[in-house]
Design an enzyme around this catalytic site. Structure first.
Site, PDB file in Angstrom:
ATOM      1  N   SER A  98       0.793  -0.897  -0.169  1.00  0.00           N
ATOM      2  CA  SER A  98      -0.278   0.005  -0.216  1.00  0.00           C
ATOM      3  C   SER A  98       0.922   1.381   0.076  1.00  0.00           C
ATOM      4  O   SER A  98       1.976   1.025  -0.427  1.00  0.00           O
ATOM      5  CB  SER A  98      -0.493  -0.104   1.046  1.00  0.00           C
ATOM      6  OG  SER A  98      -2.319   0.702   1.589  1.00  0.00           O
ATOM      7  N   ASP A 214      -9.624  -4.749  -5.469  1.00  0.00           N
ATOM      8  CA  ASP A 214      -9.212  -3.932  -4.229  1.00  0.00           C
ATOM      9  C   ASP A 214      -9.784  -2.928  -3.260  1.00  0.00           C
ATOM     10  O   ASP A 214      -9.648  -3.242  -2.152  1.00  0.00           O
ATOM     11  CB  ASP A 214      -7.670  -3.258  -4.533  1.00  0.00           C
ATOM     12  CG  ASP A 214      -6.901  -2.301  -3.646  1.00  0.00           C
ATOM     13  OD1 ASP A 214      -5.703  -2.726  -3.555  1.00  0.00           O
ATOM     14  OD2 ASP A 214      -7.028  -1.177  -3.294  1.00  0.00           O
ATOM     15  N   HIS A 269      -8.597  -4.712  -0.371  1.00  0.00           N
ATOM     16  CA  HIS A 269      -6.899  -3.575  -0.106  1.00  0.00           C
ATOM     17  C   HIS A 269      -6.563  -4.400   0.924  1.00  0.00           C
ATOM     18  O   HIS A 269      -5.427  -4.895   1.196  1.00  0.00           O
ATOM     19  CB  HIS A 269      -7.320  -2.620  -0.663  1.00  0.00           C
ATOM     20  CG  HIS A 269      -5.831  -1.628  -0.467  1.00  0.00           C
ATOM     21  ND1 HIS A 269      -5.467  -1.776  -0.737  1.00  0.00           N
ATOM     22  CD2 HIS A 269      -5.341  -1.299   1.061  1.00  0.00           C
ATOM     23  CE1 HIS A 269      -4.211  -1.145  -0.285  1.00  0.00           C
ATOM     24  NE2 HIS A 269      -4.352  -1.082   0.868  1.00  0.00           N
TER      25      HIS A 269
END
Ligand SMILES: *[C@@H]1O[C@H](CO)[C@@H](O)[C@H](O)[C@H]1NC(C)=O
Ligand SMILES: *[C@@H]1O[C@H](CO)[C@@H](O)[C@H](O)[C@H]1NC(C)=O
Ligand SMILES: *[C@@H]1O[C@H](CO)[C@@H](O)[C@H](O)[C@H]1NC(C)=O
Length: 288
Positions: A98, A214, A269
């Site tokens: 990330s 995601d 995610h």
């Protein structure tokens, strides 16, 4: 005599074994609003599959301090990475998850003498971010459409998110105010531009992992250096100016078969770094 001879043989064997299976150390950078404990599953799994691997999951900038300006985080974590580099002249591997993947890229550019062999960017907003879901993780009151008013200001640039907020409808302000993303992308030419590019082209392999489910990185293609045009249509990496003009080395790596884009379905995610299938099939093979 017999025992000591056998013992020596055993030691030699173990030593050889260690030499043959010596994996490069791995440095891991965690995501936003998280600390290094969130990366411990990955760290332990790497050590299980590749015994003897040294794994350094940075404990810097955990929790709210992950919102500190990108350059500040890059400088601090970059100095640590260079120390690890120096201790391992054979090379190291780097994984960023990330926001951590964007910090990692910043480190590679800011410290172009690094000895990172393979950099794995795990669902990172490499081309920027423009999405409500992401925004609301930290700023529940902000609206995507007007967030630029905050982020494209001197104050807004004191947050990491502001540093890579990339509003497709306010590119002029983005270029004028953002202190980070247009620089590391060499959209704005600076005295550092050449060394930024060197830091990327030095990589032996750049692995970009992301996917359409995601849900947070917006557009998800930002994890592959794709991004919105002014009509919010996604332009894939290979059609973007940064790639075509080889602004910071993507094309160079691609032509040398050193750039790999991995697109996976069914991963949200929050799950990338703990999904064992992702780690086993798409990360481990690159950690040599
Ligand atoms: C997190 O950081 C601490 C302190 O540096 C360290 O002892 C620990 O091993 C790190 N965790 C992981 C998973 O590497
Ligand atoms: C661009 O930024 C400078 C200072 O950071 C400011 O003086 C100028 O008004 C800005 N231009 C626009 C169009 O916002
Ligand atoms: C783990 O990753 C695989 C794809 O590699 C995906 O099919 C699966 O849905 C993922 N599981 C979770 C819980 O994210």
């Amino acid at each position: 005599m017999f025992f000591s001879g056998k013992f020596v043989l055993l030691c030699t064997y173990l030593l050889l074994e260690t030499c043959i299976t010596a994996y490069k150390p791995v440095v891991i950078i965690h995501g936003v609003l998280a600390g290094n404990s969130t990366m411990s599953l990955m760290a332990e799994h790497i050590q299980q599959v590749h015994p003897g691997t040294k794994v350094y999951a940075t404990d810097k900038f955990g929790g709210w301090s992950s919102l500190a300006p990108m350059w500040h985080q890059i400088q601090d974590m970059g100095e640590d990475l260079m120390k690890i580099s120096a201790a391992h002249p054979e090379g190291i591997n780097l994984i960023g998850y990330s926001q951590g993947g964007l910090i990692a890229r910043g480190i590679l550019e800011q410290f172009p003498n690094h000895n990172v062999d393979t950099f794995i960017s795990l669902s990172s907003p490499q081309a920027g971010q423009y999405g409500t879901k992401f925004l609301h993780l930290f700023f529940p009151g902000l609206v995507c459409r007007t967030a630029y008013e905050l982020f494209y200001s001197d104050i807004g640039q004191h947050t990491s998110v502001g540093n890579y907020w990339n509003d497709p409808h306010h590119q002029y302000l983005y270029r004028n105010y953002s202190r980070f993303l247009p620089y590391i992308n060499n959209e704005i030419v600076s005295s550092q531009s050449n060394s930024y590019k060197d830091g990327i082209t030095r990589l032996h392999k750049l692995i970009l992992i992301g996917g359409p489910d995601d849900g947070v990185i917006t557009p998800w293609q930002s994890s592959h250096f794709g991004y919105f045009d002014e009509n919010e249509q996604v332009v894939e990496m290979r059609n973007r100016k940064a790639y075509v003009l080889d602004k910071f080395g993507l094309k160079t790596l691609d032509k040398k078969m050193r750039l790999k884009l991995i697109e996976l379905n069914g991963v949200s995610h929050k799950d990338w770094h703990t999904n064992i299938t992702v780690i086993d099939k798409y990360i481990m093979p690159f950690l040599k």
